[in-house]
Design an enzyme around this catalytic site. Structure first.
Site, PDB file in Angstrom:
ATOM      1  N   SER A  95      41.161 -13.198  47.418  1.00  0.00           N
ATOM      2  CA  SER A  95      40.414 -11.928  47.440  1.00  0.00           C
ATOM      3  C   SER A  95      39.487 -11.860  48.652  1.00  0.00           C
ATOM      4  CB  SER A  95      39.542 -11.800  46.189  1.00  0.00           C
ATOM      5  OG  SER A  95      40.295 -11.347  45.119  1.00  0.00           O
ATOM      6  N   ARG A 135      39.886  -9.488  52.096  1.00  0.00           N
ATOM      7  CA  ARG A 135      38.748  -8.630  52.448  1.00  0.00           C
ATOM      8  C   ARG A 135      38.211  -8.968  53.828  1.00  0.00           C
ATOM      9  NH1 ARG A 135      39.114  -8.398  47.188  1.00  0.00           N
ATOM     10  NH2 ARG A 135      38.190  -6.743  45.929  1.00  0.00           N
ATOM     11  N   GLY A 183      49.106  -6.364  45.955  1.00  0.00           N
ATOM     12  CA  GLY A 183      48.462  -5.145  45.464  1.00  0.00           C
ATOM     13  C   GLY A 183      47.134  -4.927  46.182  1.00  0.00           C
ATOM     14  N   ARG A 194      54.600  -1.082  41.199  1.00  0.00           N
ATOM     15  CA  ARG A 194      53.219  -0.976  40.703  1.00  0.00           C
ATOM     16  C   ARG A 194      52.610   0.404  40.961  1.00  0.00           C
ATOM     17  NH1 ARG A 194      50.297  -6.498  42.297  1.00  0.00           N
ATOM     18  NH2 ARG A 194      48.697  -5.627  40.915  1.00  0.00           N
ATOM     19  N   GLN A 231      40.139  -3.365  42.731  1.00  0.00           N
ATOM     20  CA  GLN A 231      40.930  -2.780  43.824  1.00  0.00           C
ATOM     21  C   GLN A 231      40.620  -1.302  43.964  1.00  0.00           C
ATOM     22  OE1 GLN A 231      45.020  -3.819  43.020  1.00  0.00           O
ATOM     23  NE2 GLN A 231      44.707  -5.955  43.611  1.00  0.00           N
ATOM     24  N   ASP A 266      43.043 -12.436  36.338  1.00  0.00           N
ATOM     25  CA  ASP A 266      44.211 -13.130  36.901  1.00  0.00           C
ATOM     26  C   ASP A 266      44.512 -14.455  36.194  1.00  0.00           C
ATOM     27  OD1 ASP A 266      44.661 -11.096  38.699  1.00  0.00           O
ATOM     28  OD2 ASP A 266      43.513 -12.027  40.303  1.00  0.00           O
ATOM     29  N   LYS A 291      50.292  -5.892  36.672  1.00  0.00           N
ATOM     30  CA  LYS A 291      50.192  -6.899  37.742  1.00  0.00           C
ATOM     31  C   LYS A 291      51.555  -7.155  38.403  1.00  0.00           C
ATOM     32  CE  LYS A 291      45.863  -7.290  37.074  1.00  0.00           C
ATOM     33  NZ  LYS A 291      44.974  -6.645  38.004  1.00  0.00           N
TER      34      LYS A 291
HETATM   35  C1  S3P Z   1      41.798  -8.140  43.008  1.00  0.00           C
HETATM   36  C2  S3P Z   1      41.527  -7.420  41.891  1.00  0.00           C
HETATM   37  C3  S3P Z   1      42.315  -7.526  40.648  1.00  0.00           C
HETATM   38  C4  S3P Z   1      43.181  -8.776  40.629  1.00  0.00           C
HETATM   39  C5  S3P Z   1      43.890  -8.983  41.932  1.00  0.00           C
HETATM   40  C6  S3P Z   1      42.886  -9.123  43.079  1.00  0.00           C
HETATM   41  C7  S3P Z   1      40.943  -7.949  44.205  1.00  0.00           C
HETATM   42  O1  S3P Z   1      43.165  -6.399  40.526  1.00  0.00           O
HETATM   43  O2  S3P Z   1      44.105  -8.721  39.576  1.00  0.00           O
HETATM   44  O3  S3P Z   1      44.686 -10.148  41.881  1.00  0.00           O
HETATM   45  O4  S3P Z   1      40.991  -8.784  45.128  1.00  0.00           O
HETATM   46  O5  S3P Z   1      40.199  -6.969  44.230  1.00  0.00           O
HETATM   47  P1  S3P Z   1      42.633  -5.050  39.828  1.00  0.00           P
HETATM   48  O6  S3P Z   1      41.489  -4.575  40.612  1.00  0.00           O
HETATM   49  O7  S3P Z   1      43.787  -4.092  39.885  1.00  0.00           O
HETATM   50  O8  S3P Z   1      42.288  -5.436  38.424  1.00  0.00           O
END
Ligand code: S3P
Length: 458
Positions: free
Chosen positions: A40, A44, A112, A140, A187, A337, A364
């Site tokens: 994450s 970012r 995603g 997705r 997200q 996760d 997911k």
């Molecule tokens: C993430 C947020 C989560 C998580 C993904 C990473 C992120 O998804 O499941 O693996 O880095 O912001 P969601 O925001 O859709 O729950």
């Protein structure tokens, strides 16, 4: 798949394409390990660095396919990226600093987070930019991002489509929005925050609690933001159109990768593990709080705060008895996760565990709630499944009788890793296909298991 030029510089991605076979549990271990860096934070950092003014450097950037896909996307948008083994430099041109050519195609691969967080950076694109991804990502839901980005002023082609591939075109007349984030999705919240950077005036977000890395980046970079917190929601205001300076980052270890080894240790006998320098941000460490409620012995040592993130060494020991849990939904987002691997612990608990309001698991990389339940059934564990919940009937003396063959799981890295850990800690005979799916998030997974923890995997 990531850009070849970039991935060609790396050797840590695993290349096995045949299924792995597991027939023996690990006996026990007492070890200190490092795991790969936080995905994450890595994604970012890459995206924020592309919007900063000047050269940003990251140390220990995660070298996984999702992050490589992010770097490849930025290169297509004219951003200079220099990648070495432990260091990555990105030369940002400020907000709206992309070089838009005709026919740009961005490939988010399996990610995603990348797919959903790169779209808001294109809010001012003068041309149509196409976004696509692999089979899993193409299934997705993108409507959750399309709808707020349309409110900002972007257009999507074809209209009313909910999935990628699709094209986005920006506008010169981006306007700030008011947005309610109701799923607990970081997200969605982050996509709107990144969109807000490009909008004149104040974007207001009311967001159900979820991981707060994006907020921490805003604060570190002095991007104007106000956050008011109440019990369930955060009220966030972003003041747009302000450039920010380049910045450096030492990426900590990933709690989602650590989770597999934490559970392995808990389920084995006479074992101890220390995992060094992990990001245990309280909006991410739901697994630790859930496992502690199930009786696990897990401690944080050498705690420090780095750029708003809480970093610690995680100490974990085998659990003699595992208690079942009625999991409080307030922990769902912080453990989102990790539910698959938590389900394995529930499978060995002394009683019935209950996890509810977890419908997001089916959104997911695969439908994790349904698939997780099927895998438990294959192992001989009874479950009761609804659209948003699962009851798991734990068996402390669980013995897996049938051979477990795991395939057709859309290359979901966490399904693959869950099954590997099940075989190595609970036992049985396992044939697990697509082990290379681990490259998405945790390329060192098998190396650590075999070389450090004594796993026999063929
Ligand atoms: C993430 C947020 C989560 C998580 C993904 C990473 C992120 O998804 O499941 O693996 O880095 O912001 P969601 O925001 O859709 O729950």
């Amino acid at each position: 798949m990531p850009d070849r030029h970039i991935s060609g510089t790396l050797s840590n991605l695993i290349k096995i394409v045949k299924p792995i076979i597991i027939e023996n549990k690990i006996k026990s271990f007492s070890k200190v390990i490092n795991v790969d860096s936080d995905k994450s934070i890595s994604i970012r950092w890459v995206l924020f660095a592309s919007q900063a003014v000047g050269k940003s450097t990251a140390y220990n950037l995660l070298m996984s396919e999702d992050v490589l896909s992010a770097l490849a996307c930025l290169k297509k948008l004219g951003i200079k990226v220099i990648l070495n083994k432990n260091k990555c430099e990105i030369y940002g041109n400020g907000i709206n600093g992309f070089n838009y050519k005709k026919n740009i195609i961005l490939n988010a691969g399996n990610s995603g987070t990348l797919g959903r967080l790169i779209l808001p950076l294109l809010l001012k694109s003068p041309v149509k930019v196409k976004l696509l991804g692999d089979k899993s990502l193409s299934k997705r839901d993108f409507s959750r991002i399309i709808s707020p980005l349309e409110q900002f002023g972007a257009e999507f082609f074809p209209k009313n489509k909910k999935n990628i591939p699709l094209q986005i075109k920006g506008s010169n007349f981006i306007r700030p929005i008011n947005y309610l984030e109701n799923k607990g999705s970081a997200q969605c919240k982050s996509a709107v925050m990144l969109g807000a950077i490009h909008a004149p005036g104040i974007t207001k977000i009311k967001a159900k609690k979820s991981r707060n890395h994006t907020e921490n980046f805003f604060k570190n970079l002095n991007i104007p933001i106000k956050i008011k917190k109440n019990n369930k929601y955060d009220l966030i205001e972003v003041y747009g159109e302000k450039n920010f300076k380049s910045f450096n980052y030492k990426i900590p270890g990933d709690i989602s990768s650590s989770a597999f080894f934490i559970v392995l240790t808990i389920l084995l006998k006479n074992s101890n593990l220390i995992i060094k320098k992990i990001n245990v941000n309280p909006t991410r460490d739901g697994i630790i709080r859930i496992l502690r409620k199930m009786g696990a012995k897990i401690f944080y040592k050498n705690v420090q705060i780095y750029k708003g993130e809480k970093i610690a060494d995680i100490h974990v020991k085998s659990s003699k008895v595992i208690k079942p849990i009625n999991c409080p939904p307030s922990l769902n987002s912080a453990a989102i996760d990790e539910f698959l691997i938590i389900f394995l612990v529930a499978a060995k608990a002394k009683g019935v565990s209950y996890f509810k309001n977890i419908e997001e698991l089916n959104e997911k990389e695969s439908k994790r709630l349904n698939l997780g339940s099927k895998i438990l059934n294959l192992m001989g564990v009874k479950t009761q499944l609804t659209k948003s919940s699962i009851k798991i009937y734990g068996q402390p003396n669980l013995q897996i009788k049938k051979k477990c063959v795991i395939k057709n799981f859309l290359g979901d890295h966490r399904i693959m890793a869950m099954c590997t850990i099940a075989g190595l800690s609970i036992g049985g005979k396992w044939e697990i296909h697509n082990p290379e799916s681990i490259n998405t998030s945790f390329p060192s997974f098998f190396k650590i298991l075999k070389n450090k923890l004594g796993a026999e995997i063929n």
